[in-house]
Scaffold this motif. Sequence first.
Motif, PDB file in Angstrom:
ATOM      1  N   PHE A 125       0.876  -1.173   0.000  1.00 60.12           N
ATOM      2  CA  PHE A 125       0.000   0.000   0.000  1.00 60.12           C
ATOM      3  C   PHE A 125       0.907   1.214   0.000  1.00 60.12           C
ATOM      4  CE2 PHE A 125      -2.820   2.721   2.999  1.00 60.12           C
ATOM      5  CZ  PHE A 125      -3.327   3.452   1.936  1.00 60.12           C
ATOM      6  N   ASP A 126       0.869   1.989  -1.077  1.00 63.06           N
ATOM      7  CA  ASP A 126       1.662   3.214  -1.116  1.00 63.06           C
ATOM      8  C   ASP A 126       0.783   4.364  -1.565  1.00 63.06           C
ATOM      9  OD1 ASP A 126       1.732   3.294  -4.073  1.00 63.06           O
ATOM     10  OD2 ASP A 126       3.174   1.676  -3.897  1.00 63.06           O
ATOM     11  N   ALA A 127       1.228   5.554  -1.241  1.00 67.07           N
ATOM     12  CA  ALA A 127       0.436   6.737  -1.569  1.00 67.07           C
ATOM     13  C   ALA A 127       1.350   7.923  -1.808  1.00 67.07           C
ATOM     14  CB  ALA A 127      -0.538   7.048  -0.440  1.00 67.07           C
ATOM     15  N   ARG A 128       0.816   8.859  -2.548  1.00 73.22           N
ATOM     16  CA  ARG A 128       1.505  10.125  -2.822  1.00 73.22           C
ATOM     17  C   ARG A 128       0.515  11.238  -2.505  1.00 73.22           C
ATOM     18  NH1 ARG A 128       1.741  12.995  -7.670  1.00 73.22           N
ATOM     19  NH2 ARG A 128       0.752  11.253  -8.725  1.00 73.22           N
ATOM     20  N   PHE A 129       0.971  12.231  -1.768  1.00 76.65           N
ATOM     21  CA  PHE A 129       0.120  13.355  -1.380  1.00 76.65           C
ATOM     22  C   PHE A 129       0.214  14.418  -2.471  1.00 76.65           C
ATOM     23  CE2 PHE A 129       2.064  11.414   2.420  1.00 76.65           C
ATOM     24  CZ  PHE A 129       0.933  10.754   2.879  1.00 76.65           C
ATOM     25  N   VAL A 130      -0.918  14.753  -3.074  1.00 71.50           N
ATOM     26  CA  VAL A 130      -0.906  15.684  -4.207  1.00 71.50           C
ATOM     27  C   VAL A 130      -1.505  17.047  -3.868  1.00 71.50           C
ATOM     28  CG1 VAL A 130      -0.826  13.855  -5.939  1.00 71.50           C
ATOM     29  CG2 VAL A 130      -3.044  14.690  -5.166  1.00 71.50           C
ATOM     30  N   LEU A 187      -5.899   3.724  -5.992  1.00 69.04           N
ATOM     31  CA  LEU A 187      -6.635   4.377  -4.916  1.00 69.04           C
ATOM     32  C   LEU A 187      -6.567   5.885  -5.081  1.00 69.04           C
ATOM     33  CD1 LEU A 187      -5.053   2.257  -2.047  1.00 69.04           C
ATOM     34  CD2 LEU A 187      -7.223   1.824  -3.207  1.00 69.04           C
ATOM     35  N   GLU A 188      -7.629   6.553  -4.642  1.00 70.68           N
ATOM     36  CA  GLU A 188      -7.623   8.013  -4.690  1.00 70.68           C
ATOM     37  C   GLU A 188      -8.548   8.547  -3.605  1.00 70.68           C
ATOM     38  OE1 GLU A 188      -7.334  11.487  -8.071  1.00 70.68           O
ATOM     39  OE2 GLU A 188      -8.094   9.511  -8.624  1.00 70.68           O
ATOM     40  N   ALA A 189      -8.144   9.645  -2.992  1.00 61.86           N
ATOM     41  CA  ALA A 189      -8.951  10.329  -1.983  1.00 61.86           C
ATOM     42  C   ALA A 189      -9.214  11.744  -2.470  1.00 61.86           C
ATOM     43  CB  ALA A 189      -8.248  10.346  -0.637  1.00 61.86           C
ATOM     44  N   PHE A 190     -10.473  12.164  -2.403  1.00 65.20           N
ATOM     45  CA  PHE A 190     -10.914  13.469  -2.897  1.00 65.20           C
ATOM     46  C   PHE A 190     -11.493  14.285  -1.750  1.00 65.20           C
ATOM     47  CE2 PHE A 190     -11.497  10.289  -6.192  1.00 65.20           C
ATOM     48  CZ  PHE A 190     -10.907  10.867  -7.306  1.00 65.20           C
ATOM     49  N   ASP A 191     -11.332  15.617  -1.837  1.00 65.07           N
ATOM     50  CA  ASP A 191     -11.943  16.490  -0.841  1.00 65.07           C
ATOM     51  C   ASP A 191     -13.412  16.724  -1.184  1.00 65.07           C
ATOM     52  OD1 ASP A 191     -12.020  18.460  -2.862  1.00 65.07           O
ATOM     53  OD2 ASP A 191     -10.516  19.735  -1.914  1.00 65.07           O
ATOM     54  N   ILE A 242      -6.629  14.576  -3.465  1.00 64.42           N
ATOM     55  CA  ILE A 242      -5.752  14.896  -2.338  1.00 64.42           C
ATOM     56  C   ILE A 242      -4.627  13.863  -2.221  1.00 64.42           C
ATOM     57  CG2 ILE A 242      -5.658  15.222   0.167  1.00 64.42           C
ATOM     58  CD1 ILE A 242      -7.210  17.428  -1.282  1.00 64.42           C
ATOM     59  N   ILE A 243      -4.987  12.593  -2.380  1.00 63.53           N
ATOM     60  CA  ILE A 243      -4.027  11.491  -2.249  1.00 63.53           C
ATOM     61  C   ILE A 243      -4.284  10.496  -3.377  1.00 63.53           C
ATOM     62  CG2 ILE A 243      -3.162   9.625  -0.756  1.00 63.53           C
ATOM     63  CD1 ILE A 243      -4.520  11.145   1.606  1.00 63.53           C
ATOM     64  N   VAL A 244      -3.225  10.021  -3.998  1.00 65.54           N
ATOM     65  CA  VAL A 244      -3.327   8.925  -4.971  1.00 65.54           C
ATOM     66  C   VAL A 244      -2.410   7.793  -4.502  1.00 65.54           C
ATOM     67  CG1 VAL A 244      -3.952  10.375  -6.938  1.00 65.54           C
ATOM     68  CG2 VAL A 244      -1.551   9.918  -6.482  1.00 65.54           C
ATOM     69  N   GLY A 245      -2.841   6.586  -4.756  1.00 64.49           N
ATOM     70  CA  GLY A 245      -2.048   5.462  -4.286  1.00 64.49           C
ATOM     71  C   GLY A 245      -2.361   4.189  -5.035  1.00 64.49           C
ATOM     72  N   ARG A 246      -1.757   3.134  -4.564  1.00 65.90           N
ATOM     73  CA  ARG A 246      -1.930   1.827  -5.172  1.00 65.90           C
ATOM     74  C   ARG A 246      -1.788   0.774  -4.091  1.00 65.90           C
ATOM     75  NH1 ARG A 246      -0.090  -0.520 -10.965  1.00 65.90           N
ATOM     76  NH2 ARG A 246      -1.939   0.603 -11.572  1.00 65.90           N
ATOM     77  N   ALA A 247      -2.540  -0.295  -4.242  1.00 70.73           N
ATOM     78  CA  ALA A 247      -2.455  -1.407  -3.290  1.00 70.73           C
ATOM     79  C   ALA A 247      -2.477  -2.715  -4.055  1.00 70.73           C
ATOM     80  CB  ALA A 247      -3.624  -1.365  -2.306  1.00 70.73           C
ATOM     81  N   SER A 248      -1.720  -3.669  -3.542  1.00 75.28           N
ATOM     82  CA  SER A 248      -1.737  -5.028  -4.072  1.00 75.28           C
ATOM     83  C   SER A 248      -2.252  -5.950  -2.992  1.00 75.28           C
ATOM     84  CB  SER A 248      -0.322  -5.464  -4.484  1.00 75.28           C
ATOM     85  OG  SER A 248       0.142  -4.664  -5.543  1.00 75.28           O
ATOM     86  N   LEU A 249      -3.195  -6.799  -3.352  1.00 73.61           N
ATOM     87  CA  LEU A 249      -3.842  -7.681  -2.412  1.00 73.61           C
ATOM     88  C   LEU A 249      -3.864  -9.106  -2.949  1.00 73.61           C
ATOM     89  CD1 LEU A 249      -6.666  -5.194  -2.477  1.00 73.61           C
ATOM     90  CD2 LEU A 249      -5.704  -5.712  -0.285  1.00 73.61           C
ATOM     91  N   THR A 250      -3.790 -10.058  -2.049  1.00 74.09           N
ATOM     92  CA  THR A 250      -3.943 -11.455  -2.407  1.00 74.09           C
ATOM     93  C   THR A 250      -5.362 -11.867  -2.033  1.00 74.09           C
ATOM     94  OG1 THR A 250      -1.624 -11.884  -1.984  1.00 74.09           O
ATOM     95  CG2 THR A 250      -3.081 -13.796  -2.049  1.00 74.09           C
ATOM     96  N   PRO A 251      -6.108 -12.456  -2.971  1.00 71.68           N
ATOM     97  CA  PRO A 251      -7.474 -12.888  -2.652  1.00 71.68           C
ATOM     98  C   PRO A 251      -7.482 -13.989  -1.597  1.00 71.68           C
ATOM     99  CG  PRO A 251      -7.087 -12.910  -5.022  1.00 71.68           C
ATOM    100  CD  PRO A 251      -5.759 -12.693  -4.367  1.00 71.68           C
TER     101      PRO A 251
END
Length: 133
Positions: free
Chosen positions: A80-85, A112-116, A122-131
């Motif tokens: 799980f990583d993110a960048r603050f934009v 992933l993305e978070a919006f105001d 506000i934040i963009v990111g990416r996650a890798s998951l195992t089912p």
Amino acid sequence: MTLDQAHPGEQVAEYQTGPILREQLALYAEASGDSNPLHLDPAFARKAGFDDVIVHGMLGMALLGQLLSTQFAAFTLNRFDARFVAVLPVGQSLRCTATLAERTTTMLTLDLEAFDNAGKSIIVGRASLTPPA
């Protein structure tokens, strides 16, 4: 639409926070040890060019992470990583989204993305998951 039916580029989950208030910033500062006055002192924030205090970036990332823990609880989180934009002023909410980026038989990758409140990223990111097995 279910996750099994989703194609890359399609939104697969959403999470809406409530307003992020001063009390939450103070609790986060105490728990994290990040007592930067930009997040706690309105006068300091104004001197730095903001109208008021701003939300800790890592608090925003943690709220984005709640999307993963609530919507994908059965999955194993590998990355799980993110960048603050952009900065998020106190009192705003975050609308967090997950879009399917890639799926293999052993891995799921989400953008992933978070919006105001105004829909600004506000934040963009990416996650890798195992089912789940």
